[in-house]
Enzyme design. Structure first.
Site, short mmCIF file in Angstrom:
data_model
loop_
_atom_site.label_atom_id
_atom_site.label_comp_id
_atom_site.label_asym_id
_atom_site.label_seq_id
_atom_site.Cartn_x
_atom_site.Cartn_y
_atom_site.Cartn_z
N LYS A 28 -2.51 1.61 24.06
CA LYS A 28 -3.72 2.30 24.55
C LYS A 28 -4.21 1.66 25.84
O LYS A 28 -4.55 2.35 26.80
CB LYS A 28 -4.79 2.24 23.45
N SER A 29 -4.27 0.34 25.87
CA SER A 29 -4.78 -0.35 27.07
C SER A 29 -3.93 -0.01 28.29
O SER A 29 -4.45 0.27 29.38
CB SER A 29 -4.73 -1.87 26.86
N GLY A 101 -14.61 3.10 24.64
CA GLY A 101 -15.27 2.09 25.47
C GLY A 101 -14.39 1.68 26.64
O GLY A 101 -14.87 1.47 27.75
N ASP A 328 -8.90 -6.65 18.21
CA ASP A 328 -8.91 -5.37 17.49
C ASP A 328 -8.21 -5.45 16.13
O ASP A 328 -8.13 -4.44 15.42
CB ASP A 328 -8.22 -4.29 18.34
N ARG A 359 -18.02 -4.02 13.47
CA ARG A 359 -16.83 -4.25 12.65
C ARG A 359 -16.95 -5.45 11.74
O ARG A 359 -16.20 -5.55 10.75
CB ARG A 359 -15.58 -4.39 13.54
#
Ligand code: S3P
Length: 445
Positions: A28-29, A101, A328, A359
């Site tokens: 994703k990054s 984000g 994460d 979280r």
């Protein structure tokens, strides 16, 4: 997307051994960064393996709204024609980042260096997250919040700088998002923009900037930190980007295979950048069998084929300085810790409070409702592992993809099934999670 409008609950049940090979989707990054740098480069950027999750698709839309040509040319294959550094066009509609984000904060940085004004918005989860952490340095670089931004929250209107100012900025927390926002704004500034971080965070922006032709120098700063110096106003050239499989997504089948007896799975092309693999180190310390083979790299990003076999796990202490390399992954680590024998102490988790949900609280609640003894002490999470999990609980996902996936993994070996209230948000990062896990033998109903 709201949880109530499209709630899709699911139950996870004790399953037979997981077996087979799956390629988890692109990182994703790296996917966000490939689209953004492609949009800021001159010429063509070809991306293969892009994550086609909602978060990244929202970044693709934003790049189109800012004037880049972004096209899907095949399965996970995309081409971007960029506008050049400082060349974004004035968007005519709100840039909506949904749940992301990363997309939102990185694009704020990219917009901050251009003479355009953009409205940033997102879903209820993103609207509750802090934006001052990027807006503060961006305003030092001469960008301005001209509307909204109540308490530094979305929706807000950001006016980019006509003449961005290069700065030297010490990030107040280890955050690749803050670092990247400053560097992306610094691209358009004359002179050198420097970011100093006390703990090194993921360095994908730095590696990709170098790959696109920027002059960027990283040196050590203190025992765990880095100083990154970017020379502004480079001509970025479009480049080919191969996106490796996302280690943060691989984390779910990995922990599933470790806790379901007799499992043996293979995950090809998983990124093994050491600023992302704190979970793998921790799981190995707990006794996990995770073997790496077929090591290779692309544009500075290493990757490997992982073979994971079910393992007896023991509790460990995870030091706070490891947090940036596995920020994460604590939810799914907490699941592994519940199945381990002994206590696992995870230290220094304050940043978990400002993710897609709180979280720290959500992880404790997920375990507690399934009969696991867990405690939050300051910023530490302490899980009492008993070698098995009673299960039988309903887990609230709080618009957070990683809570949903962690809870579903937990149910694959628990005494009673584990239910999650909503799986819809899994599509933000791992669209085919349920299908791929079923393919390995996961019993999701
Ligand atoms: C990301 C950085 C991390 C991480 C997020 C992705 C990135 O956030 O939690 O999922 O791609 O830069 P922070 O930088 O805010 O810790």
């Amino acid at each position: 997307m709201t949880a109530s409008a499209s709630s899709t609950p699911l139950e996870s049940r004790a399953s037979g051994p997981l077996a087979g090979t799956i390629r988890v989707p692109g990182d994703k990054s790296i996917s966000h960064r490939a689209l953004i740098l492609g949009a800021l480069a001159v010429g063509e950027t070809r991306i293969s393996g892009l994550l086609e999750g909602e978060d990244v698709l929202n970044t693709a839309k934003a790049m189109r709204a800012l004037g880049a040509k972004v096209e899907r040319t095949g399965d996970v294959a995309w081409v971007v024609h960029g506008v050049g550094v400082g060349g974004f066009a004035q968007p005519t509609a709100t840039l909506d980042f949904g749940n992301s984000g990363t997309g939102c904060r990185l694009v704020m940085g990219a917009v901050a260096g251009c003479p355009v004004t953009a409205v940033f918005d997102g879903d209820a989860s993103l609207r509750s997250r802090p934006m001052r952490r990027v807006l503060d340095p961006l305003s030092l670089m001469a960008a301005k919040v001209i509307a909204g931004g109540e308490g530094g929250r979305l929706p807000l209107t950001l006016q980019g700088a006509r003449d961005p100012v290069p700065i030297l900025y010490r990030t107040p927390v280890a955050s690749a998002q803050i670092k990247s926002a400053v560097l992306l704004a610094g691209l358009a500034a004359p002179g050198i923009t420097t970011v100093i971080e006390q703990e090194a965070s993921r360095d994908h922006t730095e590696l990709m900037l170098a790959h696109f032709g920027a002059e960027i120098v990283t040196t050590a700063e203190g025992p765990h930190g880095r100083r990154i110096a970017l020379t502004g106003q480079p001509e970025l050239h479009g480049a080919a980007v191969v996106v490796p499989a996302d280690p943060s997504s691989a984390a779910f089948p990995i922990v599933a295979a470790l806790i379901v007896e007799g499992s043996d799975i293979v995950l090809p092309d998983v990124m093994t950048n050491r600023l992302r693999t704190g979970l793998f180190s921790t799981l190995r310390e707990m006794g996990a069998s995770i073997e790496e083979a077929d090591l290779r790299g692309d544009a500075g990003e290493p990757m490997a084929r992982l073979r994971v076999r079910a393992s007896k796990l023991r509790g460990v202490e995870v030091p706070p300085e490891r947090a940036p390399s596995m920020i994460d992954e604590y939810l799914v680590l907490a699941v592994a810790a519940a199945y381990a024998e002994g206590t696992t102490i995870m230290r220094g988790l304050q940043e978990l409070r400002v993710k897609e949900s709180d979280r720290l609280e959500a992880t404790a609640a997920m375990l507690r409702v399934n009969g696991v003894k867990v405690e939050i002490s300051g910023d530490d999470l302490i899980v009492e592992g008993r070698g098995h999990v009673p299960g039988g609980g309903l887990v609230a996902t709080h618009m957070d993809h990683r809570i949903a996936m962690s809870a579903l993994v937990m149910g694959l070996a628990s005494d009673k099934p584990v239910k999650v209230d909503d799986t819809a948000f899994i599509a933000t990062s791992f669209p085919d999670f349920i299908g791929l896990m079923r393919g390995l033998g996961a019993d999701f109903v």
